[in-house]
Design a protein around this motif. Structure first.
Motif, PDB file in Angstrom:
ATOM      1  N   THR A   1       3.527  15.759  26.896  1.00 53.31           N
ATOM      2  CA  THR A   1       3.201  14.665  25.981  1.00 53.31           C
ATOM      3  C   THR A   1       3.648  13.333  26.575  1.00 53.31           C
ATOM      4  O   THR A   1       4.756  13.213  27.102  1.00 53.31           O
ATOM      5  CB  THR A   1       3.898  14.861  24.618  1.00 53.31           C
ATOM      6  N   LEU A   2       2.773  12.332  26.502  1.00 52.35           N
ATOM      7  CA  LEU A   2       3.088  10.989  26.976  1.00 52.35           C
ATOM      8  C   LEU A   2       2.803  10.007  25.853  1.00 52.35           C
ATOM      9  O   LEU A   2       1.720  10.031  25.264  1.00 52.35           O
ATOM     10  CB  LEU A   2       2.257  10.645  28.217  1.00 52.35           C
ATOM     11  N   VAL A   3       3.770   9.160  25.550  1.00 56.30           N
ATOM     12  CA  VAL A   3       3.587   8.103  24.552  1.00 56.30           C
ATOM     13  C   VAL A   3       3.796   6.765  25.251  1.00 56.30           C
ATOM     14  O   VAL A   3       4.840   6.535  25.872  1.00 56.30           O
ATOM     15  CB  VAL A   3       4.570   8.239  23.377  1.00 56.30           C
ATOM     16  N   ALA A   4       2.793   5.898  25.177  1.00 61.39           N
ATOM     17  CA  ALA A   4       2.870   4.593  25.826  1.00 61.39           C
ATOM     18  C   ALA A   4       2.644   3.495  24.797  1.00 61.39           C
ATOM     19  O   ALA A   4       1.706   3.571  23.993  1.00 61.39           O
ATOM     20  CB  ALA A   4       1.828   4.476  26.937  1.00 61.39           C
ATOM     21  N   GLU A   5       3.509   2.484  24.825  1.00 65.78           N
ATOM     22  CA  GLU A   5       3.283   1.335  23.964  1.00 65.78           C
ATOM     23  C   GLU A   5       2.063   0.558  24.450  1.00 65.78           C
ATOM     24  O   GLU A   5       1.694   0.617  25.630  1.00 65.78           O
ATOM     25  CB  GLU A   5       4.520   0.440  23.934  1.00 65.78           C
ATOM     26  N   ALA A   6       1.462  -0.188  23.540  1.00 63.81           N
ATOM     27  CA  ALA A   6       0.156  -0.800  23.813  1.00 63.81           C
ATOM     28  C   ALA A   6       0.174  -1.770  24.976  1.00 63.81           C
ATOM     29  O   ALA A   6      -0.833  -1.928  25.672  1.00 63.81           O
ATOM     30  CB  ALA A   6      -0.348  -1.497  22.554  1.00 63.81           C
ATOM     31  N   GLY A   7       1.310  -2.439  25.221  1.00 68.45           N
ATOM     32  CA  GLY A   7       1.353  -3.420  26.288  1.00 68.45           C
ATOM     33  C   GLY A   7       1.647  -2.863  27.667  1.00 68.45           C
ATOM     34  O   GLY A   7       1.658  -3.611  28.649  1.00 68.45           O
ATOM     35  N   ALA A   8       1.846  -1.567  27.780  1.00 63.86           N
ATOM     36  CA  ALA A   8       2.109  -0.968  29.092  1.00 63.86           C
ATOM     37  C   ALA A   8       0.896  -1.130  29.998  1.00 63.86           C
ATOM     38  O   ALA A   8      -0.244  -0.932  29.568  1.00 63.86           O
ATOM     39  CB  ALA A   8       2.461   0.510  28.937  1.00 63.86           C
ATOM     40  N   VAL A   9       1.142  -1.493  31.250  1.00 61.95           N
ATOM     41  CA  VAL A   9       0.041  -1.629  32.214  1.00 61.95           C
ATOM     42  C   VAL A   9      -0.555  -0.248  32.462  1.00 61.95           C
ATOM     43  O   VAL A   9       0.161   0.681  32.856  1.00 61.95           O
ATOM     44  CB  VAL A   9       0.551  -2.245  33.536  1.00 61.95           C
ATOM     45  N   TRP A  10      -1.858  -0.117  32.241  1.00 54.79           N
ATOM     46  CA  TRP A  10      -2.457   1.209  32.261  1.00 54.79           C
ATOM     47  C   TRP A  10      -2.264   1.929  33.588  1.00 54.79           C
ATOM     48  O   TRP A  10      -1.889   3.102  33.616  1.00 54.79           O
ATOM     49  CB  TRP A  10      -3.950   1.139  31.900  1.00 54.79           C
ATOM     50  N   ASP A  11      -2.519   1.260  34.707  1.00 60.14           N
ATOM     51  CA  ASP A  11      -2.409   1.977  35.980  1.00 60.14           C
ATOM     52  C   ASP A  11      -0.974   2.388  36.266  1.00 60.14           C
ATOM     53  O   ASP A  11      -0.745   3.396  36.945  1.00 60.14           O
ATOM     54  CB  ASP A  11      -2.956   1.137  37.136  1.00 60.14           C
ATOM     55  N   GLU A  12       0.001   1.652  35.747  1.00 60.24           N
ATOM     56  CA  GLU A  12       1.388   2.071  35.901  1.00 60.24           C
ATOM     57  C   GLU A  12       1.659   3.325  35.067  1.00 60.24           C
ATOM     58  O   GLU A  12       2.458   4.184  35.469  1.00 60.24           O
ATOM     59  CB  GLU A  12       2.325   0.928  35.496  1.00 60.24           C
ATOM     60  N   VAL A  13       1.012   3.430  33.912  1.00 61.66           N
ATOM     61  CA  VAL A  13       1.123   4.649  33.101  1.00 61.66           C
ATOM     62  C   VAL A  13       0.566   5.842  33.872  1.00 61.66           C
ATOM     63  O   VAL A  13       1.173   6.919  33.928  1.00 61.66           O
ATOM     64  CB  VAL A  13       0.394   4.478  31.753  1.00 61.66           C
TER      65      VAL A  13
ATOM     66  N   ILE B   1      -0.133   4.715  22.035  1.00 64.05           N
ATOM     67  CA  ILE B   1      -1.029   5.862  22.161  1.00 64.05           C
ATOM     68  C   ILE B   1      -0.219   7.091  22.543  1.00 64.05           C
ATOM     69  O   ILE B   1       0.840   6.997  23.178  1.00 64.05           O
ATOM     70  CB  ILE B   1      -2.135   5.624  23.213  1.00 64.05           C
ATOM     71  N   GLU B   2      -0.730   8.256  22.153  1.00 65.69           N
ATOM     72  CA  GLU B   2      -0.108   9.527  22.535  1.00 65.69           C
ATOM     73  C   GLU B   2      -1.151  10.371  23.257  1.00 65.69           C
ATOM     74  O   GLU B   2      -2.265  10.546  22.765  1.00 65.69           O
ATOM     75  CB  GLU B   2       0.391  10.272  21.300  1.00 65.69           C
ATOM     76  N   LEU B   3      -0.773  10.874  24.424  1.00 63.76           N
ATOM     77  CA  LEU B   3      -1.671  11.692  25.236  1.00 63.76           C
ATOM     78  C   LEU B   3      -1.083  13.087  25.422  1.00 63.76           C
ATOM     79  O   LEU B   3       0.136  13.257  25.503  1.00 63.76           O
ATOM     80  CB  LEU B   3      -1.877  11.061  26.619  1.00 63.76           C
TER      81      LEU B   3
END
Length: 384
Positions: free
Chosen positions: A102-114, A196-198
């Protein structure tokens, strides 16, 4: 009233009193990958989800228009004074749970870094989405996708701020009506994505490879029929990044050829009979051999998906097409409209209209832009 804002003093004072909030006068040209756009009423940077919620509530209650900005990679904004507040999401924490994937990322996280963080941690499923500019919060809004994968494949939940009630809640991905470059959040202001949660894979292998070009770069046979091919995620990520760089689709501030909004037009999804009609037009214009090679893929329920890039190229708009003013097509990919430096919003609009009109005239297909337009329209103004 502060020189850095044209907001009413009471609203500005309330916003500046909030924790994790900074107000400045950054222009949209500085906030977007197209480097085009004028000056908002204020630029409000929010370093936490709580700050986002509080700022949006204050602005909504005061009836001040706002625009949520993440990485700014999908925006085309008018020049001059823009009568809204730019709310910039700078909340960027990412939590990984290696045991569950499970990965949870806040909305402002840079996508490619995620994506990079997931790959380095051995979690698969988003490696084909490497190199896509922008923030994590933008990915469900238009269901971003590339190389046979899309965020809908792994998205489980989204944390939303309801703009009407100002309530904050996690909702299931199934409620977003995710489809090709679409969700029911797109082109609406009903909610703000906070996180978001992936659900990712834990075996270090990719999602099933579905894209022939990517398979060839990896040196493996393209998947056939129901065959499922999965590959080490680090290798897939590097291959995707290489393909995107070759098409000018990895943003580099020092390279004007990447000053774009990525793929400017979506691939048209049309009725199957329309697809065959287009093939017939291609045959008449370019010959039977070219018509036989026209990309045309099943898209469900009697629909087919055409290639916008292919149609643009065959309509006479080659890579590097000079366009208007300082706006041109990318020298590497016909689907990217680029700012060669100091292009105006009007330059980009004129180029987009030129290309869409040319494709419609040549093949009878109307291309739809993918970016969000603010204070602008691709449609020609009505004649008075």
């Amino acid at each position: 009233m502060s020189e850095k804002s044209k907001l009413p003093f009471a609203v500005l004072e309330a916003i500046e009193a909030l924790p994790n909030v900074v107000v400045d006068a950054t222009s949209f040209a500085e906030l977007t990958t197209l480097h085009v756009g004028g000056t908002p009423l204020a630029t409000v940077r929010c370093a936490s989800r709580d700050a986002v919620c509080a700022v949006v509530a204050l602005l909504d209650d005061a009836k001040v228009p706002l625009l949520i900005v993440g990485g700014g990679s999908n925006l085309l904004i008018n020049d001059g004074e823009v009568p809204l507040v730019a709310v910039v999401l700078e909340c960027d924490e990412v939590d990984l749970h290696l045991g569950t994937g499970t990965l949870v990322a806040e909305a402002g996280a840079v996508w490619d870094e995620v994506v990079d963080m997931a790959v380095v941690s051995g979690l698969g499923g988003i490696e084909c989405l490497s190199g896509i500019p922008g923030s994590a919060g933008a990915t469900p809004v238009q269901n971003v996708g590339a190389y046979g994968a899309e965020i809908a494949d792994v998205l489980t939940r989204v944390e939303l701020l309801d703009r009407e009630t100002h309530e904050r809640a996690w909702v299931e991905a199934s409620s977003l009506e995710l489809a090709y470059r679409y969700s029911n959040l797109k082109f609406t202001s009903r909610a703000v994505v906070l996180a978001i949660e992936l659900q990712l894979r834990t075996d270090g292998l990719s999602a099933p490879l579905r894209f022939g070009e990517l398979a060839r770069v990896l040196g493996i046979d393209a998947p056939r029929g129901g065959e499922e091919i999965r590959w080490p995620i680090a290798e897939v990520r590097e291959a995707v990044l290489g393909l995107r760089r070759g098409k000018g689709m990895v943003y580099d501030e020092a390279d004007n050829d990447t000053w774009s909004a990525g793929s400017f037009f979506t691939n048209p999804i049309v009725d199957a009979e329309v697809g065959e009609k287009v093939r017939g037009i291609v045959a008449g214009r370019l010959g039977a051999e070219e018509a036989a090679k026209m990309p045309c893929f099943p898209a469900g329920e009697g629909k087919v998906k055409l290639s916008a890039a292919w149609l643009i190229d065959r309509a006479g708009y080659a890579k590097g097409y000079p366009g208007h003013g300082r706006a041109t097509l990318s020298t590497k990919h016909t689907l990217a409209l680029t700012n060669r430096g100091e292009a105006s919003a009007d330059d980009l609009v004129a180029l987009a209209r030129d290309i869409r009109g040319g494709v419609a005239s040549a093949f009878g297909v109307t291309l739809e832009p993918e970016p969000v337009w603010v204070g602008l329209s691709i449609d020609e103004p009505a004649q008075s």
